[in-house]
Structures are given as structure tokens and as C-alpha cells.
Write a protein that holds these residues in place. Structure first.
Motif, PDB file in Angstrom:
ATOM      1  N   ALA A 201       0.861  -1.160   0.066  1.00  0.00           N
ATOM      2  CA  ALA A 201       0.104   0.012   0.001  1.00  0.00           C
ATOM      3  C   ALA A 201       0.934   1.285   0.114  1.00  0.00           C
TER       4      ALA A 201
ATOM      5  N   PRO B 163       1.042   4.199   1.731  1.00  0.00           N
ATOM      6  CA  PRO B 163       1.816   4.586   3.174  1.00  0.00           C
ATOM      7  C   PRO B 163       2.666   3.623   3.479  1.00  0.00           C
TER       8      PRO B 163
ATOM      9  N   THR C 152     -10.076   2.945   6.340  1.00  0.00           N
ATOM     10  CA  THR C 152     -10.171   4.324   5.611  1.00  0.00           C
ATOM     11  C   THR C 152      -8.960   5.022   6.213  1.00  0.00           C
ATOM     12  N   GLU C 153      -8.610   4.882   7.556  1.00  0.00           N
ATOM     13  CA  GLU C 153      -7.700   5.889   8.235  1.00  0.00           C
ATOM     14  C   GLU C 153      -6.297   5.056   8.008  1.00  0.00           C
ATOM     15  N   SER C 154      -6.120   4.000   7.846  1.00  0.00           N
ATOM     16  CA  SER C 154      -4.724   3.405   7.748  1.00  0.00           C
ATOM     17  C   SER C 154      -4.215   3.431   6.153  1.00  0.00           C
ATOM     18  N   GLU C 155      -5.359   3.567   5.404  1.00  0.00           N
ATOM     19  CA  GLU C 155      -5.040   3.518   4.131  1.00  0.00           C
ATOM     20  C   GLU C 155      -4.569   2.326   3.398  1.00  0.00           C
ATOM     21  N   MET C 156      -5.162   1.160   4.118  1.00  0.00           N
ATOM     22  CA  MET C 156      -4.718  -0.166   3.895  1.00  0.00           C
ATOM     23  C   MET C 156      -5.998  -1.147   3.751  1.00  0.00           C
ATOM     24  N   GLU C 157      -5.711  -2.052   3.047  1.00  0.00           N
ATOM     25  CA  GLU C 157      -6.961  -3.255   2.699  1.00  0.00           C
ATOM     26  C   GLU C 157      -7.119  -4.082   4.070  1.00  0.00           C
TER      27      GLU C 157
ATOM     28  N   PRO D  65      -0.524   5.853  10.588  1.00  0.00           N
ATOM     29  CA  PRO D  65      -0.617   7.312  10.881  1.00  0.00           C
ATOM     30  C   PRO D  65       0.323   7.686  11.991  1.00  0.00           C
TER      31      PRO D  65
ATOM     32  N   GLY E  15      -0.242  -4.025   3.503  1.00  0.00           N
ATOM     33  CA  GLY E  15      -1.170  -3.013   3.316  1.00  0.00           C
ATOM     34  C   GLY E  15      -2.186  -3.437   2.274  1.00  0.00           C
TER      35      GLY E  15
END
Length: 183
Positions: free
Chosen positions: A25, A27, A119-124, A134, A156
Motif C-alpha cells: 500500500a 503509506p 479508511t484511516e490506515s489507507e490499507m486493505e 498514521p 497493506g
């Protein structure tokens, strides 16, 4: 680093993660690019249907103790939300109701809801990893993770995993090594 120097497990093809940012991912790729330990990390492609630790362990004949799971926990104290990622061996469970509660100093800790975690981790979901979370979140790592020769953790994404020596995981930026984080 030569391919033969990368962490490896039977049945999985290790690739240098820094050369394959497409397999992690965004991030995670950004965090790895800034972390000196990343040169000792491999990425492996897997069937996304096997992203769950138990399914992957069974499919690739890996012991559960080779996996390390990252769970996200949140709680509030005096109106302030506190979030932590807890990295524990896959054959254990994070002690959310005692150890994590005490460390976060919250009244009632609970797992971060799925949609919010993604959503907040930007991971699946099924790929959430302690790498690239974060910066406001704490990273609690069970001390026993350091003893894993080659740990399988999320990337991710559901379609790949990272292979990381346990001793390197406890050196992640912001990692807080905790005795008894998991039981």
C-alpha cells in the motif's frame, strides 16, 4: 542485498520490497523508503483469498508462530481518543482488556471498526500492517515478536505479505516493545 540474503520461507518467492512498491500500500511504500531497516524486508505475492493468517498458514504449510498480526485498538479518556496498533504473534491474542487498556490509559478499549481502520490506515482489510500507520497512533509490539526468525506480516494489500525478521520489527519507528502485550 542479494535475493539469497532476503528473509525467506518455504513455498514463497521473496522479492526486495524496495524494488516492488507496487506490491504494498502507498503509506507502506513511503514508510519503507524512509526506514533504514527496509533493506532487510522481503515482499511475497499471495492469493488475496489467503490473506487471513490461518488460511495462509494452512495453504503454505507455515506455523502460526511465524505470523504476526496487527490489530487496531481505540479508546477514550476525558474526550480524547487514543489509538494503538498492537503487533502480536499470530498464535496469541492482544490483551486488550488489561494490558492495552492500561497502556492507552482509557476506560473501555475496543477494536477500531473495520471501515474506519481501512479508511484511516489507507490499507486493505486483511493486509493492515504496523509499517506506515498514521503518526498519531502508538505502535505496541509484544516482546515475543522479536523471537520470530522470519515474521509474516501484512503489506497493506491483501495480495502480498511482508517477510521481516522479528528482531527488525521491534526496531520499527515508534515501536514500543511490551512484555505481556499478548496472551
Amino acid at each position: 542485498m542479494a535475493l539469497t540474503d532476503l528473509p525467506q520461507l518455504p513455498g514463497l518467492r521473496s522479492l526486495p520490497v524496495l524494488e516492488r512498491p507496487d506490491l504494498v500500500a502507498a503509506p507502506v511504500a513511503a514508510a519503507l523508503a524512509d526506514w533504514p531497516g527496509a533493506s532487510g524486508v522481503a515482499v511475497v505475492e499471495i492469493d488475496p483469498e489467503l490473506a487471513d493468517t490461518a488460511a495462509m498458514s494452512a495453504a503454505y504449510d507455515l506455523p502460526m508462530e511465524a505470523g504476526a498480526n496487527c490489530v487496531l485498538v481505540a479508546g477514550k479518556r476525558e474526550g480524547e481518543e487514543r489509538i494503538a496498533a498492537c503487533l502480536v504473534r499470530a498464535d496469541t491474542r492482544a490483551d486488550v482488556n488489561h494490558t492495552v487498556k492500561r497502556l492507552l490509559d482509557v476506560r473501555k478499549p475496543s477494536f477500531l471498526p473495520l471501515e474506519r481502520a481501512v479508511t484511516e490506515s489507507e490499507m486493505e482489510y486483511g493486509g493492515i500492517t504496523p509499517v506506515g500507520l498514521p503518526t498519531g497512533w502508538r505502535l505496541l509490539v509484544d516482546a515475543r515478536v522479536a523471537d520470530i526468525d522470519v515474521a509474516v506480516i501484512g503489506s497493506g494489500l491483501r495480495r502480498s505479505k511482508l517477510l521481516v525478521p522479528g528482531g527488525l520489527l521491534v526496531q520499527l519507528p515508534r515501536a514500543e516493545v511490551v512484555e505481556g502485550l499478548a496472551g
